[in-house]
Design an enzyme around this catalytic site. Structure first.
Site, PDB file in Angstrom:
ATOM      1  N   LEU A  56       0.816  -1.218   0.000  1.00  0.00           N
ATOM      2  CA  LEU A  56       0.000   0.000   0.000  1.00  0.00           C
ATOM      3  C   LEU A  56       0.852   1.271   0.000  1.00  0.00           C
ATOM      4  CD1 LEU A  56      -2.785  -1.033   2.561  1.00  0.00           C
ATOM      5  CD2 LEU A  56      -2.701  -1.390   0.084  1.00  0.00           C
ATOM      6  N   HIS A  87      -3.368   4.236  -2.524  1.00  0.00           N
ATOM      7  CA  HIS A  87      -4.353   3.389  -1.837  1.00  0.00           C
ATOM      8  C   HIS A  87      -4.959   4.148  -0.656  1.00  0.00           C
ATOM      9  CE1 HIS A  87      -1.442   0.260  -3.496  1.00  0.00           C
ATOM     10  NE2 HIS A  87      -2.589  -0.127  -4.029  1.00  0.00           N
ATOM     11  N   GLN A 138      -5.084 -12.453 -12.739  1.00  0.00           N
ATOM     12  CA  GLN A 138      -4.953 -11.285 -13.610  1.00  0.00           C
ATOM     13  C   GLN A 138      -3.521 -11.099 -14.118  1.00  0.00           C
ATOM     14  OE1 GLN A 138      -6.294  -8.611 -10.329  1.00  0.00           O
ATOM     15  NE2 GLN A 138      -4.809  -7.187 -11.194  1.00  0.00           N
ATOM     16  N   ASP A 163      -5.901   3.512 -13.055  1.00  0.00           N
ATOM     17  CA  ASP A 163      -6.180   2.319 -13.863  1.00  0.00           C
ATOM     18  C   ASP A 163      -7.512   2.550 -14.570  1.00  0.00           C
ATOM     19  OD1 ASP A 163      -3.906   0.513 -12.967  1.00  0.00           O
ATOM     20  OD2 ASP A 163      -4.750   1.175 -11.073  1.00  0.00           O
ATOM     21  N   GLN A 165      -9.405  -0.327 -16.288  1.00  0.00           N
ATOM     22  CA  GLN A 165      -9.956  -1.224 -15.257  1.00  0.00           C
ATOM     23  C   GLN A 165     -11.229  -0.614 -14.662  1.00  0.00           C
ATOM     24  OE1 GLN A 165      -7.468  -3.242 -12.158  1.00  0.00           O
ATOM     25  NE2 GLN A 165      -8.162  -1.578 -10.863  1.00  0.00           N
ATOM     26  N   LEU A 183       1.913   7.336  -8.379  1.00  0.00           N
ATOM     27  CA  LEU A 183       2.305   6.292  -7.430  1.00  0.00           C
ATOM     28  C   LEU A 183       1.824   4.938  -7.932  1.00  0.00           C
ATOM     29  CD1 LEU A 183       1.577   7.835  -3.921  1.00  0.00           C
ATOM     30  CD2 LEU A 183       3.694   7.811  -5.218  1.00  0.00           C
TER      31      LEU A 183
END
Ligand code: AMP
Length: 273
Positions: A30, A34, A58, A147, A150, A181
């Protein structure tokens, strides 16, 4: 803070809770990105559940599953300090058996961009997210805009399968110098870390062009490729928020995406204009 590894035990624990539940799925290691998802979940819900699960389905053969960073103890500390109520920390055997039902990503949108360089990757993502959402049954689930594909495919799944959860997108957290990050940033050596800045620079260049009134996608993408050279580029794309190609940037409806290899590390980033 409770730490639970069994899906059935977590279901049981959450069954009679009448509070709103914010859920943040992660693969661990993390960082501040996050943490910003967790903060948003805390702001908007009475209870927060974080999952830490390095999902093998994945990863394609030959990808970095084995060397993906693991920081279990630090992750627990971060969750505790961030006010997380429950960490869901399953083993692979808790999540998968043999001869499994799985979710298939859409044949077009699941196989472009990252799905083109990692065919089948999004089947694994959608399958694990479906399992996690069914276990936690949250009010809201939090996903990073970093992402973007996603996030787009998970939003599509939730809509098309009529699922009862609100998907909340969260802005990308960056280092001071602009690098987004990512748990994978630790793979970068000193020189690669410098090269990696080209990713954010290319997006800043695109944004600057748009500010000056240049809206033609090809012109913008050409300039981005110049900034990114000589990195190996998987894609540079300008799409609308539904992920359809755009010939011209539409302010308020555009995502500009880039994915490159820096050394052997895959980095992706995007901006929403
Ligand atoms: P991961 O652990 O890489 O699967 O990421 C878990 C969640 O954190 C995903 O929804 C990511 O999009 C999100 N995330 C990863 N990096 C960042 C970042 N730099 N800023 C915001 N969210 C992020």
């Amino acid at each position: 803070m409770k730490i639970i590894s069994s899906p059935l035990e977590l279901k049981e624990h959450l069954k009679n809770i009448k509070l709103s539940v914010g859920f943040v799925p992660t693969m661990g290691a993390l960082h501040e990105g996050h943490i910003s998802l967790i903060k948003k979940a805390k702001e908007q819900n009475e209870m927060v559940v974080v999952s830490i699960f390095l999902n093998p389905t994945q990863f394609l053969k030959g990808e970095d599953l084995e060397k993906y960073p693991k920081k279990d103890e630090a992750d627990k500390k971060i969750c505790s300090l961030s006010g997380v109520d429950v960490i869901f920390f399953p083993q692979t055997s808790d999540m998968y058996g043999v001869d499994e039902v799985s979710i298939l990503a859409p044949k077009v949108r699941g196989y472009v961009l990252e799905g083109q360089s990692r065919p089948g990757h999004f089947n694994g993502v959608l399958t694990v997210v479906m399992k996690l959402l069914n276990i936690v049954n949250p009010t809201r689930a939090y996903f990073g805009k970093k992402d973007a594909q996603q996030l787009n495919l998970i939003s599509l799944m939730v809509k098309q399968l009529f699922m009862n959860v609100e998907i909340v997108p969260v802005d990308t957290v960056r280092e001071k110098d602009g690098l987004a990050l990512s748990s994978r940033n630790i793979y970068l050596n000193k020189d690669e870390r410098v090269e990696a800045l080209k990713v954010a620079s290319s997006l800043r260049a695109a944004s600057a062009m748009v500010s000056k009134g240049v809206l033609n996608s090809h012109e913008i993408m050409d300039s981005m490729r110049e900034v990114l050279a000589p990195l190996e580029i998987f894609y540079v794309e300008i799409l609308d928020r539904e992920f359809n190609p755009l010939l011209h940037v539409e302010i308020g409806n555009t995502v500009i995406l880039v994915e490159v290899n820096v050394g052997t590390t895959r980095l992706l980033d995007n901006i929403w204009l």
